[in-house]
Design an enzyme around this catalytic site. Structure first.
Site, mmCIF file in Angstrom:
data_model
loop_
_atom_site.group_PDB
_atom_site.id
_atom_site.type_symbol
_atom_site.label_atom_id
_atom_site.label_comp_id
_atom_site.label_asym_id
_atom_site.label_seq_id
_atom_site.Cartn_x
_atom_site.Cartn_y
_atom_site.Cartn_z
ATOM 1 N N PRO A 137 42.798 -26.360 24.934
ATOM 2 C CA PRO A 137 42.015 -25.642 23.832
ATOM 3 C C PRO A 137 43.180 -24.603 23.222
ATOM 4 O O PRO A 137 42.956 -24.221 22.021
ATOM 5 C CB PRO A 137 40.957 -24.716 24.776
ATOM 6 C CG PRO A 137 40.803 -25.712 25.706
ATOM 7 C CD PRO A 137 42.037 -26.168 26.263
ATOM 8 N N GLU A 371 49.543 -36.555 18.471
ATOM 9 C CA GLU A 371 50.962 -36.702 18.773
ATOM 10 C C GLU A 371 52.034 -35.910 18.220
ATOM 11 O O GLU A 371 53.032 -36.304 18.014
ATOM 12 C CB GLU A 371 51.173 -38.230 18.919
ATOM 13 C CG GLU A 371 50.359 -38.866 20.191
ATOM 14 C CD GLU A 371 50.845 -40.204 20.478
ATOM 15 O OE1 GLU A 371 52.054 -40.406 20.462
ATOM 16 O OE2 GLU A 371 49.914 -40.894 21.082
ATOM 17 N N THR A 373 51.592 -32.849 14.886
ATOM 18 C CA THR A 373 51.045 -32.647 13.405
ATOM 19 C C THR A 373 52.263 -33.061 12.765
ATOM 20 O O THR A 373 53.476 -33.094 13.289
ATOM 21 C CB THR A 373 50.551 -31.465 13.172
ATOM 22 O OG1 THR A 373 51.510 -30.632 13.152
ATOM 23 C CG2 THR A 373 49.461 -30.988 13.948
HETATM 24 C C1 LIG Z 1 41.618 -37.697 17.319
HETATM 25 C C2 LIG Z 1 42.434 -36.990 18.059
HETATM 26 C C3 LIG Z 1 42.976 -37.628 19.398
HETATM 27 C C4 LIG Z 1 43.896 -36.760 20.483
HETATM 28 N N1 LIG Z 1 44.372 -37.405 21.416
HETATM 29 C C5 LIG Z 1 45.117 -36.552 22.359
HETATM 30 C C6 LIG Z 1 45.511 -37.308 23.748
HETATM 31 O O1 LIG Z 1 45.017 -38.005 23.957
HETATM 32 N N2 LIG Z 1 46.269 -36.151 24.396
HETATM 33 C C7 LIG Z 1 46.501 -34.998 24.035
HETATM 34 O O2 LIG Z 1 47.020 -34.524 24.957
HETATM 35 N N3 LIG Z 1 46.138 -34.542 22.937
HETATM 36 C C8 LIG Z 1 45.516 -35.199 21.997
HETATM 37 N N4 LIG Z 1 45.333 -34.738 20.725
HETATM 38 C C9 LIG Z 1 45.562 -33.293 20.522
HETATM 39 C C10 LIG Z 1 46.643 -33.486 19.278
HETATM 40 O O3 LIG Z 1 47.852 -33.715 19.805
HETATM 41 C C11 LIG Z 1 46.718 -31.939 18.660
HETATM 42 O O4 LIG Z 1 45.556 -31.805 17.868
HETATM 43 C C12 LIG Z 1 47.900 -31.588 17.988
HETATM 44 O O5 LIG Z 1 48.919 -31.705 18.703
HETATM 45 C C13 LIG Z 1 47.662 -30.228 17.184
HETATM 46 O O6 LIG Z 1 47.288 -29.119 17.930
HETATM 47 P P1 LIG Z 1 46.138 -28.332 17.372
HETATM 48 O O7 LIG Z 1 44.882 -29.258 17.126
HETATM 49 O O8 LIG Z 1 45.835 -27.653 18.665
HETATM 50 O O9 LIG Z 1 46.540 -27.540 16.180
HETATM 51 P P2 LIG Z 1 47.334 -26.220 16.193
HETATM 52 O O10 LIG Z 1 48.637 -26.655 17.218
HETATM 53 O O11 LIG Z 1 46.454 -25.133 16.396
HETATM 54 O O12 LIG Z 1 47.948 -26.323 14.608
HETATM 55 C C14 LIG Z 1 47.000 -25.914 13.601
HETATM 56 C C15 LIG Z 1 47.848 -26.032 12.189
HETATM 57 O O13 LIG Z 1 49.067 -25.075 12.427
HETATM 58 C C16 LIG Z 1 50.157 -25.974 12.174
HETATM 59 N N5 LIG Z 1 51.151 -25.273 12.830
HETATM 60 C C17 LIG Z 1 51.167 -25.005 14.167
HETATM 61 N N6 LIG Z 1 52.244 -24.507 14.488
HETATM 62 C C18 LIG Z 1 53.182 -24.660 13.642
HETATM 63 C C19 LIG Z 1 54.629 -24.203 13.376
HETATM 64 N N7 LIG Z 1 55.215 -23.842 14.081
HETATM 65 N N8 LIG Z 1 55.053 -24.578 12.139
HETATM 66 C C20 LIG Z 1 54.175 -25.060 10.935
HETATM 67 N N9 LIG Z 1 52.929 -25.290 11.166
HETATM 68 C C21 LIG Z 1 52.352 -25.183 12.379
HETATM 69 C C22 LIG Z 1 49.899 -27.436 12.602
HETATM 70 O O14 LIG Z 1 50.567 -28.452 11.984
HETATM 71 C C23 LIG Z 1 48.441 -27.444 12.100
HETATM 72 O O15 LIG Z 1 48.328 -27.708 11.011
HETATM 73 C C24 LIG Z 1 44.396 -35.447 19.948
HETATM 74 C C25 LIG Z 1 43.968 -35.019 18.691
HETATM 75 C C26 LIG Z 1 42.797 -35.576 17.863
HETATM 76 C C27 LIG Z 1 42.174 -35.024 16.541
#
Ligand SMILES: Cc1cc2nc3c(=O)[nH]c(=O)nc-3n(C[C@H](O)[C@H](O)[C@H](O)COP(=O)(O)OP(=O)(O)OC[C@H]3O[C@@H](n4cnc5c(N)ncnc54)[C@H](O)[C@@H]3O)c2cc1C
Length: 392
Positions: A137, A371, A373
């Site tokens: 989370p 995998e 963003t």
């Molecule tokens: C449908 C779905 C399936 C998934 N399946 C899996 C899975 O099987 N296993 C698993 O482990 N995870 C899984 N994920 C998680 C996914 O890998 C994460 O959602 C993703 O890595 C982004 O993390 P977050 O959602 O916490 O976004 P955050 O990290 O909170 O990012 C929010 C925004 O800030 C941007 N951001 C963050 N840091 C930076 C930076 N340094 N520079 C510029 N921009 C930045 C991001 O690009 C994004 O636009 C899944 C997600 C979805 C939606």
């Protein structure tokens, strides 16, 4: 000298006759068993475990893995093009297969011979379906900040914490799970192979997403979950290396899925534009529409060429991580743009659920996030450019 495979929408050069036969089998299975049910199952939120089981029996859940464990030992170049065909028929299935490969990777690449002998054949054969657990989370893009804690207790690890966004969460038979075994940042992360039926592991209700309803995504709550110590994948503290290596290959899988989705959107737009008449002509005779279709087709072909090239680097044993990030970025952005433009080509019809393009548009969005963003992919590419500059 290559071998031509002429699929429904594209002609490709394949490396072997065997790969041409494999593509024909995949296209046939996808057309008969996947495409006809995709829209209804997505609308109803059905997880197609039965189709995945059938695909396991056909060998499609083990394409890149060693024949010694029942895999098909296909090069990544071929594996990914097969994945693209599956995703063209049904994105959730493509994502399921890609995530299953991701989940098998730690054992296949980092497990000991004894560990592989015990578990890999069932995983590769598809009787066991996998999940990959890195996100939490409070740690998404900053994956090394994960806090799920594993403490050694005799011959087991006791694990407490929450894994977030897990594809196949609550439905998988096993998970490759990154946990924290020390406070030493990324070097304190360890990979465990976790049984899906472990005591102390509960799945939350699936997330209510805007698309890919047939690909369940859920949090896993770990409450004193005991994992036998022989389920350690690689070295204790080496889990982040395992996780990132898995993601390099996994991103290529997502790129291939994105190209399949984009191809499906392009196919739907081309078909509609040839039928729909306005001002006394099929709309594909209007340059405004024809140019849009031309740009869509070029974006799909470009993204495909990029992931195939990255896969060839991997198959040759060369560094491919930066190219994989480029392929994921280009292919998922292409899928978003092409599916958006497909709606435009269909006009009002594209905005309804009578045609699949509105679903493709909703599904494409997920691919820009999973995998890593697309901002994270740009970070990976930017760092590689800076490293290349400083070492030249
Ligand atoms: C449908 C779905 C399936 C998934 N399946 C899996 C899975 O099987 N296993 C698993 O482990 N995870 C899984 N994920 C998680 C996914 O890998 C994460 O959602 C993703 O890595 C982004 O993390 P977050 O959602 O916490 O976004 P955050 O990290 O909170 O990012 C929010 C925004 O800030 C941007 N951001 C963050 N840091 C930076 C930076 N340094 N520079 C510029 N921009 C930045 C991001 O690009 C994004 O636009 C899944 C997600 C979805 C939606």
């Amino acid at each position: 000298m290559g071998y031509a495979w002429k699929g429904a929408s594209v002609t490709r050069l394949m490396p072997t006759e065997e790969s041409v036969e494999l593509m024909a089998l995949v296209e046939d299975f996808a057309a008969r068993e996947l495409a006809p049910r995709a829209a209804a199952d997505e609308a109803a939120g059905v997880f197609p475990r039965d189709a995945l089981r059938d695909m396991g029996e056909l060998g499609l859940l083990g394409l890149p893995f060693d024949a010694a464990y029942g895999g098909a030992e296909q090069p990544y170049e071929v594996t990914l093009q097969a994945l693209e065909e599956l995703a063209r028929a049904w994105l959730s299935i493509g994502v399921s297969v890609s995530v299953h490969y991701l989940a098998c990777f730690p054992l296949a690449a980092f497990g000991t011979a004894e560990q592989r002998d015990r578990w890999l054949a069932d995983m590769v054969g598809g009787s066991l379906l996998g999940g990959y657990c890195l996100s939490e989370p409070h740690s998404g893009s900053d994956a090394a900040a994960l806090t799920t804690r594993a403490v050694r207790d005799g011959d087991a690890y006791v694990v407490n914490g929450t894994k977030a966004w897990i594809t196949h969460g609550g439905r998988a038979d096993f998970y490759s799970m990154m946990v924290r075994t020390s406070d030493d940042g990324a070097r304190g992360i360890t990979c465990l192979l976790v049984d899906g039926a472990s005591g102390g592991l509960t799945a939350a209700a699936p997330e209510r997403k805007m698309g890919t309803q047939s690909s369940p995504t859920a949090q896993l709550i770990l409450d004193d979950m005991r994992v036998p110590a022989d389920r350690l994948m690689g070295a204790e503290g080496g889990g982040f290396t395992v996780a990132l290596a898995a993601l390099d290959a996994g991103r290529l899988g997502i790129a291939a899925c994105a190209v399949g989705l984009a191809q499906a959107a392009l196919d739907a737009a081309v078909a509609y534009a040839g039928e729909r008449r306005q001002f006394g002509h099929p709309i594909n005779e209007f340059q405004g529409v024809a140019f849009m279709l031309a740009d869509m087709a070029t974006a799909v072909a470009g993204a495909r060429a990029l992931y195939v090239e990255a896969a060839r680097l991997k198959d040759a044993g060369l560094a491919f991580g930066t190219m994989a990030a480029m392929a994921k970025l280009a292919a998922t952005d292409a899928a978003m743009k092409v599916s958006t433009d497909a709606i435009q080509v269909l006009g009002g019809a594209g905005y309804t659920q009578d045609f699949p393009v509105e679903r493709y548009f909703r599904e494409a969005k997920a691919l820009q996030i999973v995998e890593g963003t697309n901002q994270v992919q740009r970070m990976v590419i930017g760092r590689a450019l800076a490293r290349a500059r400083s070492s030249s």
